[in-house]
Each structure stands twice: as structure tokens, then as C-alpha cells.
Design a protein around this motif. Structure first.
Motif, short mmCIF file in Angstrom:
data_model
loop_
_atom_site.label_atom_id
_atom_site.label_comp_id
_atom_site.label_asym_id
_atom_site.label_seq_id
_atom_site.Cartn_x
_atom_site.Cartn_y
_atom_site.Cartn_z
N VAL A 442 0.85 -1.19 0.00
CA VAL A 442 0.00 0.00 0.00
C VAL A 442 0.88 1.24 0.00
N ARG A 443 0.76 1.99 -1.08
CA ARG A 443 1.60 3.18 -1.27
C ARG A 443 0.87 4.37 -0.69
N GLY A 444 1.42 4.93 0.38
CA GLY A 444 0.81 6.09 1.00
C GLY A 444 1.07 7.34 0.17
N GLU A 445 0.36 8.39 0.54
CA GLU A 445 0.51 9.65 -0.21
C GLU A 445 1.96 10.12 -0.19
N LYS A 446 2.62 9.89 0.97
CA LYS A 446 3.98 10.43 1.12
C LYS A 446 5.06 9.36 0.99
N THR A 447 4.68 8.10 0.74
CA THR A 447 5.69 7.03 0.67
C THR A 447 6.75 7.38 -0.37
N ALA A 448 8.03 7.31 0.04
CA ALA A 448 9.12 7.66 -0.88
C ALA A 448 9.27 6.58 -1.96
N ASP A 449 9.72 7.00 -3.13
CA ASP A 449 9.90 6.06 -4.25
C ASP A 449 10.85 4.92 -3.87
N ASP A 450 11.95 5.27 -3.16
CA ASP A 450 12.91 4.19 -2.87
C ASP A 450 12.35 3.20 -1.85
N VAL A 451 11.40 3.66 -1.02
CA VAL A 451 10.76 2.74 -0.08
C VAL A 451 9.89 1.75 -0.87
N LEU A 452 9.13 2.29 -1.81
CA LEU A 452 8.26 1.42 -2.63
C LEU A 452 9.11 0.43 -3.44
N ALA A 453 10.16 0.95 -4.08
CA ALA A 453 11.00 0.08 -4.92
C ALA A 453 11.65 -1.02 -4.07
N THR A 454 12.09 -0.64 -2.87
CA THR A 454 12.76 -1.61 -2.00
C THR A 454 11.78 -2.71 -1.58
N VAL A 455 10.56 -2.32 -1.24
CA VAL A 455 9.60 -3.33 -0.78
C VAL A 455 9.17 -4.24 -1.95
N LEU A 456 9.07 -3.66 -3.15
CA LEU A 456 8.74 -4.50 -4.32
C LEU A 456 9.83 -5.56 -4.54
N ARG A 457 11.09 -5.14 -4.43
CA ARG A 457 12.19 -6.08 -4.63
C ARG A 457 12.20 -7.14 -3.51
N LEU A 458 11.95 -6.65 -2.29
CA LEU A 458 11.95 -7.56 -1.14
C LEU A 458 10.87 -8.63 -1.29
N ALA A 459 9.72 -8.24 -1.85
CA ALA A 459 8.62 -9.19 -2.04
C ALA A 459 9.11 -10.37 -2.87
N LYS A 460 9.85 -10.07 -3.91
CA LYS A 460 10.35 -11.15 -4.77
C LYS A 460 11.31 -12.05 -3.99
N LYS A 461 12.14 -11.39 -3.16
CA LYS A 461 13.12 -12.16 -2.39
C LYS A 461 12.44 -13.16 -1.45
#
Ligand code: 3HC
Ligand code: NAI
Length: 654
Positions: A442-461
Motif C-alpha cells: 500500500v503506497r501512502g501519499e507520502k511514501t518515498a519512491d525508494d521505499v516502494l521500490a525496496t519493498v517491491l524487490r523484497l517481495a520477490k526475495k
């Protein structure tokens, strides 16, 4: 245009190499290149041929993007016939994942070697297909019918050691694959090794009822799917008929599957799953934060499963609970789950012990001072969650990602409880969290791009399938579940019974009908959630009167032994006349005249409820694309994969 297939002589060995990123799929150009190379090699100075691939993998299969686009010659079976007919020995050298048509290419060669890390398999069934280029005929000839049935009906890849044991490859090689394959080819030439055609072998004898057993098992395990049954038919033909006849049957059934709505739906999901991990406007090269340790707040149902997901991927976890007793309870459930995995043969005792050793417990938030990411999984209480995030803000190091596993709450509001809303994100796992594949991010209004990208990568891991959702009540999945659940209540009041609704949906393909799902989740969960809502948010009382009455009678679902059904000691649902009476009474209160409903109407109304909400979610930009919604429903809510998800189903059924 240069061909993706190169052919060159290296001494006495003709080397055919495929270079077609990302996965060397068998597009028309690759098939043509293979055909040209093998044809040229028949008359040149080569004494043996090696087929190998550049990049990360051997051929990973047919090019799925070409399916449904009409015939494109040369056809793969013809190319593979030419390979097998070669007068010079052909050696396939495998690395990465030799899958589908890629593995069939290797099976048409006369000899096969692989590096130890290679995997081989025929995953066509996962796309609603059967192998279409001889796989169902060659595997039983090399490995026997029972092994072929297991490999091809499961679609699961096997490692090189297992393939060697089954006779599907001949040799595991060390060191550089190219050099090892050429050295082996030279040895074969020196020994005068003959061409060996697997199509000329005979399948070893089989148990008389083998095929009936598989048909019966598959009609349960892959209910309603045509491809698994067709695979059995093809392997039976391999036993009873010459190769050419068996392959003609395989080809006919492959084409039938390829054109079937089931395979179209499953191919849609294959691409939707990969698309879902991409976010518009999020640059591919967004820097990632290092995630080497995890904190989890709350060791209940979700916290324990989430901890296992990370430990299973080798990432250490610190789990925080409110007391030693609560912590012991949480850790002992984790112990039980690992013991269960060992018992079921999913993990070895050593592997389970290694994973378990990565999870430690604490009751003091100070233990989280150095972790890279924290996931909060305390009770679904907005005030409690805000308090927890305030505490995390105090103890966590700068740059740590702070995630919530909330099912419904406003991630933006939770983020405001910290001084670093840009580091806050939702990570919504599904129960049981160590098993379910879906992760709604869930991407919040203020969620930083690198936080989103990191969590997407982590999901795959951690081997989850991520889908990004915007902030709204219930995000994508649970928000759609509300109108679906409400519709199920209207159907009850109008005349259906719980078992009619559940059976209709299960016969249609849902893993579990809606009322059994509510009983499993606990009727008290929805009841408590409703208490916190305004009347406007609760909606029409007809949509929750019956579950309210059940909860008030102490019928909380499976956990109390009764809900929409009563449950026996094996947790089997038994229709209960008391529930029928409650439903009738509630219908009377609302002046509803009950009537007979058809299963068709039940399915239609429930699926329409999902799809209508899905459309709103798309219009509001909560989901990026309709395929994302399909991925959520198939991986998180037991929607039948062969129907492609609610949005695909709606599109394809007009
Ligand atoms: N055809 C076309 N594109 C393919 C493909 C295929 N067979 N397999 C993968 N791709 C694409 C993906 O869509 C993705 O594209 P993108 O980067 O644009 O999103 C890219 O290749 C990389 O794929 P993944 O993200 O999945 O990469 P991974 O490294 O995680 O996985 C893999 C690699 C294990 C090969 C995985 O992609 C996979 O399982 N592919 C499908 C394999 C398969 O089903 N083969 C059988 C096809 S049917 C067949 O062969 C019929 C025959 O019997 C006639
Ligand atoms: P649960 O009741 O099983 O576990 C919650 C745990 O949090 C309890 O063990 C409790 O002792 C602990 N806790 C409470 N306050 C705490 C605090 N201040 N510090 C540390 N620990 C604390 O609840 P469950 O089911 O695990 O749910 C947790 C969250 O996950 C909720 O937000 C829920 O909505 C969400 N969720 C639940 C799903 C489910 O199927 N149960 C699915 C997806 C999300």
C-alpha cells in the motif's frame, strides 16, 4: 536482421548457440535459426553438434507472446524432428531453466548434460496447456510413465540431480558449461558414440490402473481444468501407440488447449503477475535500501507467519510482543509450524532448524534500534497502531522502513503518527502468511519512491507476488470483498441457503464459498469492524443482519464450533436448521418474500459485485491496471486461476 541463433565450428564440433534475451524463448526467429543451423551442420565438417544458450538460461520455453497470433512456420515439432533426425550426435547443454519447448528441444537431442544448478521441467499445465512438441511422448520413453505423469501434470521443475536419476539427462558437468559440453562431445566422437533417438524407445510397462488413478486425483486437485486430463491421455498414448501417433494426439490436444478460454485466462495471469511488479512513474534504476534484518510487532496469527516468510528467505527477524507469555505463545506456534513442514517433507530438519534460528523474540522495542524494516501486525485498532508507530519513530534508526500489515486502516493517518511519513508503507500479507503468495503493497501519499521500490524487490526475495494498491478502506482485495460479502447476505435473505451459495461458488471454481470463508476468518472480526463504522459506512442493514445475530448468539465461526454452519471435530461444515431459522426470521423482519434462486443467479450476482467494485477501484486509480486486480483475487482470495481473475472473466464473458 541478424539471427538469434549462431552456428560455428569449434574444431570438430559444431556449436549452435541461442542468444535471445531475456529467457531465450523459442520465437519464430529462434526456431528458424535452429532449423537452419542443424540443416547446415548435416553436410559440413562437424562430427557432433552442441546446442547451448547465452545469457541467464537455456531456452525457457515457447514464446508465449506468439500464442494466439496464428500459425508461424517453422513449427517447433518440425524443428525438433530435424534435430532428432541429425546424422551426427546432437548434445544439449543446459543451464538456468530448460522449460517447456526448451526442455523438449533438449529431449529431441541425442545426449543431454547440465550444470548442477540447472532446472528442467514441462510447466505448460500452469498456462492451461500441455507440452506441444513431443514432451508427453519423450519423457515417458526416457523416464517411465509414472515419472512423466508427475513431472508434466504438476508442471513443477526438477533439479539436475533428479533429472539425472530419472534418466532425463545423462551427465552433470562442472566448470564452464561451454567447455565441458565441447569436451564431452569430443569424447563421444572419439568413442564413436551413435545417435540415440528417444522417439525410438519403448515405454516400460505400467501398472494397469495408473492412468485412472491420475485422472481421479486430477479431477479433484485441478478441478474443471482440461489440460491435466489431456496430459494423461497423451502419456497413455505414449504407452499404447507408436511415437508418431502419440505425437499427433499431443498436437491436436495442444491446439485445443491453446485456443481454450482456460489457457487464455492463465496466460493473461502469467503476464499480469509480471506486470503487477512494475509501477508507472517509478524509475527502474530507483536506488534500493539495504534490508538485512526485520522487526515484527505482534506475534499473533499474522506476525508469526510473516516472521517465517523472512526467515525462510534467510533474513533474520526480531519479533516483539507485549509480554513474555504472549511471546512464548507466538514462538511456540512458529515451532509447531516448522515441525509440521518437516513432517510433511517440505523442509529437512536441518533447514527448518536454520530458519527457526533466525527468529528471535523480545518484549522491548529497543531491540529494533538497528533493524532495516519493521512490520507492525498488532490488533486491528487504529489508535493502537498509531501509538505503535509513534514508538517506532522513537526507536528505529533513520532510513528504516516502517510498514503496517493493517487490513483496512488508513496508511496515511498511521504515517502521520511518525516524523517520517515518507518511510511508511503498507505491507498487507494474507493468512497463513508463510504460505499465501500475495502481498498487497500500500503506497501512502507520502511514501518515498525508494521505499516502494525496496519493498517491491523484497517481495520477490521472500517469494511473494506483489501488487501495489493506493490507500482506501480495505485496499484492493478486502474492499472488493465487502460488496461480495454483502451480496451473499442478500442472497440468503432472498431464499438461498449457506450451502447452496457456497456449493454454487465452489462448483464454479472458487476455492471456498463466501460463508465458509466468513466462518473461517471469524464472524466476530467483521462484527467488531462494523462497530467502528458509521451507519452510512455500514450500508444497508440487510447486508449484515444475519451475521450480527449469529455473533450475538456466540456463533463466531469455526473457532467457536458454529457460525453459518456447525462444525464437527474435523472442521467439516454441517448445515444447521437453527441458521436457516435465523435467516428466515431476518428476511421476515425486512419484509422479504423468499424464493428459489438458481445457482447461475448466485454466481452471476456475486461475481458482478466483485467486478463492479473492481471497476470503481480502477476508476479511482487505487489499482494501476485491471490485471493487478486479477492477480490479487487469484493469489489472495482463491479465485479460480483458469478463469483469469474477476476482471479478465468479466472482459472475456462480455
Ligand atoms: N515467452 C515469452 N516471454 C517470456 C517467457 C516465455 N516463455 N518466459 C518469460 N518471459 C518474459 C517475462 O514475461 C518477463 O518479461 P518482462 O521482463 O517484460 O516482464 C521476462 O521474460 C523475464 O521473466 P521473469 O520475470 O519471469 O524472470 P524470472 O527470472 O523470474 O523467471 C522463468 C524466468 C523461470 C523462465 C520464468 O519466466 C518462467 O517460468 N517462464 C515461463 C516458462 C514456461 O512456462 N515455459 C513453457 C512455455 S509453453 C511451451 O513451451 C509450449 C511448448 O510445449 C510447445
Ligand atoms: P492477532 O490477534 O492474532 O495478533 C495480534 C498480536 O499483537 C497479539 O499477539 C498481541 O499480543 C500483539 N500485540 C498487541 N499490541 C501489541 C503491542 N503494542 N506491541 C506488541 N505486540 C502487540 O491478530 P492478527 O490476526 O495477527 O492480525 C494482526 C494485524 O494483521 C491486524 O491489523 C489485522 O487486520 C491484519 N491482518 C490479519 C489477517 C488475518 O487473516 N488474521 C490478514 C491480513 C492482515
Amino acid at each position: 536482421m541478424t539471427s538469434p541463433v549462431d552456428y560455428r565450428l569449434e574444431g570438430e564440433i559444431g556449436v549452435i548457440s541461442v542468444d535471445h534475451p531475456p529467457v531465450n524463448a523459442l520465437s519464430q526467429a529462434v526456431r528458424q535459426g535452429l532449423l537452419d543451423a542443424i540443416t547446415a551442420a548435416q553436410t559440413d565438417a562437424s562430427k557432433a553438434l552442441v546446442i547451448l544458450c547465452e545469457g541467464r538460461t537455456f531456452i525457457a520455453g515457447a514464446d508465449i507472446t506468439e500464442f494466439g497470433k496464428g500459425p508461424m512456420t517453422p513449427y517447433l515439432p518440425d524443428v525438433l524432428d530435424t534435430i532428432e533426425a541429425s546424422v551426427k550426435p546432437v548434445i544439449a547443454a543446459l543451464h538456468g531453466t530448460a522449460l517447456g519447448g526448451g526442455f523438449e528441444t533438449a529431449l529431441a537431442a541425442h545426449y543431454r548434460c547440465a550444470v548442477e544448478s540447472a532446472k528442467v521441467g514441462l510447466p505448460e499445465v500452469k498456462l492451461g496447456l500441455i507440452p506441444g512438441a513431443g514432451g508427453t511422448q519423450r519423457v515417458p520413453r526416457l523416464a517411465g510413465a509414472a515419472a512423466a505423469l508427475d513431472l508434466i501434470t504438476s508442471g513443477a521443475p526438477i533439479d539436475a540431480a533428479k533429472a539425472l536419476q530419472l534418466g532425463l539427462i545423462d551427465k552433470i558437468v562442472d566448470g564452464d558449461l561451454h567447455d565441458a559440453a565441447i569436451a564431452w562431445a569430443e569424447e563421444l566422437v572419439a568413442d564413436g558414440a551413435p545417435v540415440r533417438r528417444s522417439s525410438e524407445l519403448t515405454v516400460p510397462d505400467v501398472e494397469p490402473d495408473l492412468f485412472d488413478q491420475y485422472r481421479a486425483q486430477l479431477s479433484k486437485r485441478a478441478r474443471g481444468q482440461i489440460a491435466p486430463q489431456h496430459i494423461v491421455t497423451c502419456i497413455e498414448a505414449a504407452v499404447n501407440s507408436p511415437f508418431a501417433e502419440g505425437r499427433a494426439i499431443e498436437r491436436e490436444l495442444f491446439i485445443e488447449c491453446m485456443q481454450s478460454p482456460q489457457s487464455i485466462a492463465m496466460r493473461h495471469l502469467f503476464f499480469a503477475e509480471r506486470e503487477a511488479a512494475k509501477v508507472a512513474g517509478l524509475p527502474k534504476d530507483t536506488p534500493l535500501r539495504a534490508i538485512d534484518s526485520i522487526g515484527i510487532i505482534g506475534g499473533g496469527t499474522m506476525g508469526g507467519g510473516i516472521a517465517m516468510s523472512f526467515a525462510n528467505a534467510g533474513i533474520p527477524v526480531t519479533m516483539i510482543e507485549i509480554s513474555d507469555a504472549a511471546l512464548d505463545r507466538g514462538l511456540s506456534i512458529i515451532d509447531k509450524n516448522y515441525a509440521g513442514s518437516v513432517k510433511r517433507g517440505k523442509l529437512t530438519e536441518d533447514a527448518a532448524a536454520n530458519c527457526r534460528a533466525l527468529i528471535k523474540g523480545a518484549t522491548d522495542y529497543a531491540a529494533l534500534a538497528d533493524v532495516d524494516l519493521v512490520i507492525e501486525a498488532v490488533f486491528e485498532d487504529p489508535d493502537l497502531k498509531k501509538t505503535v508507530f509513534g514508538q517506532l519513530d522513537e526507536v528505529c534508526k533513520p532510513g528504516a522502513i516502517l510498514a503496517t500489515n493493517t487490513s483496512y486502516q488508513d496508511v496515511d493517518q498511521i504515517a502521520l503518527a511518525t516524523r517520517r511519513p515518507e518511510d511508511v508503507i503498507g505491507m498487507h500479507f494474507f493468512s497463513p502468511a508463510h504460505i499465501m503468495k500475495l502481498l498487497e503493497i500500500v503506497r501512502g501519499e507520502k511514501t518515498a519512491d525508494d521505499v516502494l521500490a525496496t519493498v517491491l524487490r523484497l517481495a520477490k526475495k521472500i517469494r511473494k507476488v506483489p501488487v501495489v494498491s493506493g490507500v482506501c478502506y480495505g485496499f484492493i482485495g478486502n474492499r472488493m470483498l465487502r460488496p461480495y460479502g454483502k451480496q451473499s447476505q442478500l442472497l440468503l435473505l432472498e431464499g438461498a441457503t449457506p450451502e447452496q451459495i457456497d456449493n454454487a461458488m465452489q462448483d464454479w471454481g472458487m476455492a471456498m464459498g463466501p460463508l465458509r470463508v466468513f466462518d473461517l476468518a471469524g464472524l466476530d472480526v467483521g462484527y467488531k469492524a462494523r462497530q467502528a463504522l458509521s451507519d452510512a459506512m455500514k450500508g444497508d442493514p440487510q447486508t449484515y443482519r444475519v451475521p450480527d445475530l449469529l455473533v450475538e448468539m456466540g456463533r463466531l465461526g469455526q473457532k467457536s464450533g458454529a457460525g453459518f454452519y456447525t462444525y464437527d471435530d474435523k472442521r467439516q461444515p454441517i448445515p444447521d436448521p437453527a441458521v436457516a431459522e435465523i435467516i428466515e426470521r431476518a428476511a421476515g423482519e425486512f419484509g422479504i418474500e423468499r424464493r428459489e434462486l438458481s445457482d447461475e443467479e448466485i454466481v452471476d450476482r456475486l461475481i458482478s459485485a466483485l467486478v463492479d467494485e473492481g471497476r470503481k477501484i480502477l476508476d479511482e486509480g487505487i489499482a494501476q491496471r485491471s490485471g493487478d486486480i486479477d492477480v490479487v483475487y487469484v493469489y489472495g482470495y482463491g479465485f479460480p486461476v483458469s478463469r483469469g481473475g474477476p476482471m479478465h472473466y468479466a472482459d472475456s464473458s462480455g
